[in-house]
Write an enzyme that holds these catalytic residues in place. Structure first.
Site, PDB file in Angstrom:
ATOM      1  NE  ARG A 147     -38.616  17.660   0.289  1.00 23.42           N
ATOM      2  CZ  ARG A 147     -38.009  17.220   1.392  1.00 23.42           C
ATOM      3  NH1 ARG A 147     -36.949  16.435   1.301  1.00 23.42           N
ATOM      4  NH2 ARG A 147     -38.478  17.539   2.580  1.00 23.42           N
ATOM      5  CG  HIS A 190     -37.297  10.952   0.877  1.00 20.49           C
ATOM      6  ND1 HIS A 190     -38.159  11.843   0.309  1.00 20.49           N
ATOM      7  CD2 HIS A 190     -36.635  11.658   1.847  1.00 20.49           C
ATOM      8  CE1 HIS A 190     -38.055  13.019   0.905  1.00 20.49           C
ATOM      9  NE2 HIS A 190     -37.128  12.936   1.850  1.00 20.49           N
TER      10      HIS A 190
HETATM   11  N1  LIG Z   1     -33.291  13.263   1.454  1.00 19.14           N
HETATM   12  C1  LIG Z   1     -33.589  13.409   2.731  1.00 19.14           C
HETATM   13  O1  LIG Z   1     -33.728  12.435   3.480  1.00 19.14           O
HETATM   14  C2  LIG Z   1     -33.738  14.800   3.290  1.00 19.14           C
HETATM   15  C3  LIG Z   1     -33.815  14.952   4.683  1.00 19.14           C
HETATM   16  C4  LIG Z   1     -33.905  16.231   5.200  1.00 19.14           C
HETATM   17  C5  LIG Z   1     -33.919  17.333   4.356  1.00 19.14           C
HETATM   18  N2  LIG Z   1     -33.829  17.165   3.008  1.00 19.14           N
HETATM   19  C6  LIG Z   1     -33.803  18.332   2.104  1.00 19.14           C
HETATM   20  O2  LIG Z   1     -32.672  19.131   2.428  1.00 19.14           O
HETATM   21  C7  LIG Z   1     -33.067  20.503   2.329  1.00 19.14           C
HETATM   22  C8  LIG Z   1     -32.085  21.410   3.046  1.00 19.14           C
HETATM   23  O3  LIG Z   1     -32.235  21.281   4.445  1.00 19.14           O
HETATM   24  P1  LIG Z   1     -31.446  22.259   5.439  1.00 19.14           P
HETATM   25  O4  LIG Z   1     -31.924  21.958   6.808  1.00 19.14           O
HETATM   26  O5  LIG Z   1     -29.980  22.223   5.166  1.00 19.14           O
HETATM   27  O6  LIG Z   1     -32.014  23.667   4.965  1.00 19.14           O
HETATM   28  P2  LIG Z   1     -31.483  25.129   5.369  1.00 19.14           P
HETATM   29  O7  LIG Z   1     -30.752  25.071   6.671  1.00 19.14           O
HETATM   30  O8  LIG Z   1     -32.646  26.049   5.234  1.00 19.14           O
HETATM   31  O9  LIG Z   1     -30.400  25.471   4.248  1.00 19.14           O
HETATM   32  C9  LIG Z   1     -30.750  25.722   2.929  1.00 19.14           C
HETATM   33  C10 LIG Z   1     -29.520  26.183   2.175  1.00 19.14           C
HETATM   34  O10 LIG Z   1     -29.868  26.349   0.795  1.00 19.14           O
HETATM   35  C11 LIG Z   1     -29.494  27.667   0.403  1.00 19.14           C
HETATM   36  N3  LIG Z   1     -30.410  28.169  -0.617  1.00 19.14           N
HETATM   37  C12 LIG Z   1     -31.764  28.271  -0.567  1.00 19.14           C
HETATM   38  N4  LIG Z   1     -32.227  28.822  -1.698  1.00 19.14           N
HETATM   39  C13 LIG Z   1     -31.150  29.083  -2.469  1.00 19.14           C
HETATM   40  C14 LIG Z   1     -30.971  29.684  -3.751  1.00 19.14           C
HETATM   41  N5  LIG Z   1     -32.014  30.123  -4.461  1.00 19.14           N
HETATM   42  N6  LIG Z   1     -29.714  29.819  -4.231  1.00 19.14           N
HETATM   43  C15 LIG Z   1     -28.651  29.386  -3.501  1.00 19.14           C
HETATM   44  N7  LIG Z   1     -28.738  28.814  -2.272  1.00 19.14           N
HETATM   45  C16 LIG Z   1     -29.991  28.671  -1.775  1.00 19.14           C
HETATM   46  C17 LIG Z   1     -29.568  28.497   1.661  1.00 19.14           C
HETATM   47  O11 LIG Z   1     -28.827  29.686   1.488  1.00 19.14           O
HETATM   48  P3  LIG Z   1     -28.673  30.751   2.706  1.00 19.14           P
HETATM   49  O12 LIG Z   1     -27.710  30.064   3.666  1.00 19.14           O
HETATM   50  O13 LIG Z   1     -28.070  31.936   2.076  1.00 19.14           O
HETATM   51  O14 LIG Z   1     -30.039  30.925   3.277  1.00 19.14           O
HETATM   52  C18 LIG Z   1     -28.989  27.526   2.674  1.00 19.14           C
HETATM   53  O15 LIG Z   1     -27.584  27.543   2.612  1.00 19.14           O
HETATM   54  C19 LIG Z   1     -34.487  20.485   2.891  1.00 19.14           C
HETATM   55  O16 LIG Z   1     -35.215  21.615   2.480  1.00 19.14           O
HETATM   56  C20 LIG Z   1     -35.039  19.207   2.292  1.00 19.14           C
HETATM   57  O17 LIG Z   1     -35.616  19.477   1.030  1.00 19.14           O
HETATM   58  C21 LIG Z   1     -33.740  15.915   2.462  1.00 19.14           C
END
Ligand SMILES: NC(=O)c1ccc[n+]([C@@H]2O[C@H](COP(=O)([O-])OP(=O)(O)OC[C@H]3O[C@@H](n4cnc5c(N)ncnc54)[C@H](OP(=O)(O)O)[C@@H]3O)[C@@H](O)[C@H]2O)c1
Length: 312
Positions: free
Chosen positions: A227, A275
């Protein structure tokens, strides 16, 4: 059961068709039409939304379920009208595939001098440039969730050394895992490229800042597909202009659309995309929504529910 759909980028007609085929009897209203010709807002018990305007849930007193069309839900969590009901985020193989492809595209672009070759072609110059073998190039992933682990699979298949950072320790095939503040400190100096795939939370806001950039090796590249709020934009420009960072690929911004006068548009070592790293395609994502609605109807536990205390 009546579903409120609200998104300024997703196609309501495609979703109506896709859901209508799978969930006969489901009634759908498209915001701002919350009453509909033959109903009132009290009929609405579910919402399917992408970054709706703040206050969108006001007056929906029978809302029992909110589903996000995106994986990140930070704007929903900031909305004071969001009711205390399950908030389910988007998880789909297709979204993960898209993101893994985007990350691979950007890593290859910088590692294999893609922009330099484009410029050389425009100048009609045959310009060979040396590059390191992929297995000697380290890519660090911030976030090893659905999207980070998909990116890791593709990067390891391409031969890169993959390092990954998460909140809780993770063991993924071919990935050297790091967790917590000490883990981040150990990982950063080893990253030739750093990819942010974190959710935006109080803990991760502004994580891509001057301090983090200083801990990356000189010549590193930063890729942000998490983000805009993860990045301190002035700190990135400073690190690029001082020559400490070699480049950045940015898909997300603190203000979207990126304003026309923003320096990122014209910076020679910043690559901007709108995005678009990963998209929720109705043809692929409808199954998750159908599964969630069906489980909700049948009173079964829901998957991919946001933990509001963690913020993701
Ligand atoms: N640019 C785009 O088009 C696009 C599209 C979709 C999503 N996104 C972004 O991508 C993000 C991630 O998506 P996702 O589905 O992969 O999410 P997810 O499955 O919830 O994974 C989040 C990861 O981040 C880690 N994390 C969260 N807080 C942390 C912290 N304080 N310190 C260290 N690690 C931390 C989590 O650790 P744990 O494994 O230990 O919980 C997990 O490994 C979304 O939230 C969104 O903002 C962007």
């Amino acid at each position: 059961m009546t579903l409120l759909f609200c998104s300024n980028i997703d196609n309501a007609g495609l979703w109506r068709d896709a859901l209508g085929r799978r969930l006969p009897g489901l009634s759908m209203r498209v915001w701002p039409d919350i009453g509909g010709p033959d109903g009132d807002p009290d009929d609405i018990d579910m919402a399917l939304v992408w970054q709706p305007p703040q206050g969108v849930f006001a007056g929906l007193s029978n809302l029992r379920l909110v589903m996000s069309l995106g994986a990140g839900v930070e704007t929903l969590l900031r909305d004071p009208t969001l009711p205390d009901v399950p908030l389910v985020r988007m998880v789909s193989d297709s979204l993960s595939d898209d993101m893994a492809g985007f990350v691979a595209l950007q890593v290859l672009r910088w590692h294999r001098h893609s922009d330099a070759f484009d410029a050389a072609q425009k100048a009609g110059v045959w310009q060979w440039l040396p590059y390191r073998p992929a297995r000697e190039v380290s890519v660090g992933l911030l976030g090893l969730g659905e999207l980070g682990s998909a990116a890791a699979r593709v990067l390891t298949a391409l031969g890169y050394r993959v390092l990954g950072w998460s909140r809780s320790p993770k063991q993924l095939p071919g990935v050297e895992g790091f967790a917590g503040a000490d883990g981040l400190a150990a990982m950063l100096p080893r990253c030739d490229l750093l990819v942010c795939l974190l959710p935006l939370t109080a803990d991760t806001q502004g994580i891509l800042d001057r301090d983090l950039f200083a801990r990356l090796p000189a010549g590193a590249v930063v890729i942000n597909a998490g983000r805009g709020g993860h990045l301190v934009e002035a700190d990135l420009l400073d690190a690029l202009d001082r020559g400490h960072l070699a480049g950045a690929s940015l898909d997300v911004f603190s203000e979207e659309p990126l304003p026309p006068a923003h320096p990122f548009w014209r910076h020679p070592r910043v690559r901007v995309s709108p995005h678009s790293a990963a998209a929720t395609h109705p043809s692929q994502a409808v199954e998750q929504v159908v599964a969630t609605v069906t489980a909700f109807r049948e009173g079964r536990p829901l998957a991919n529910v946001i933990d509001r205390r963690r913020g993701y």
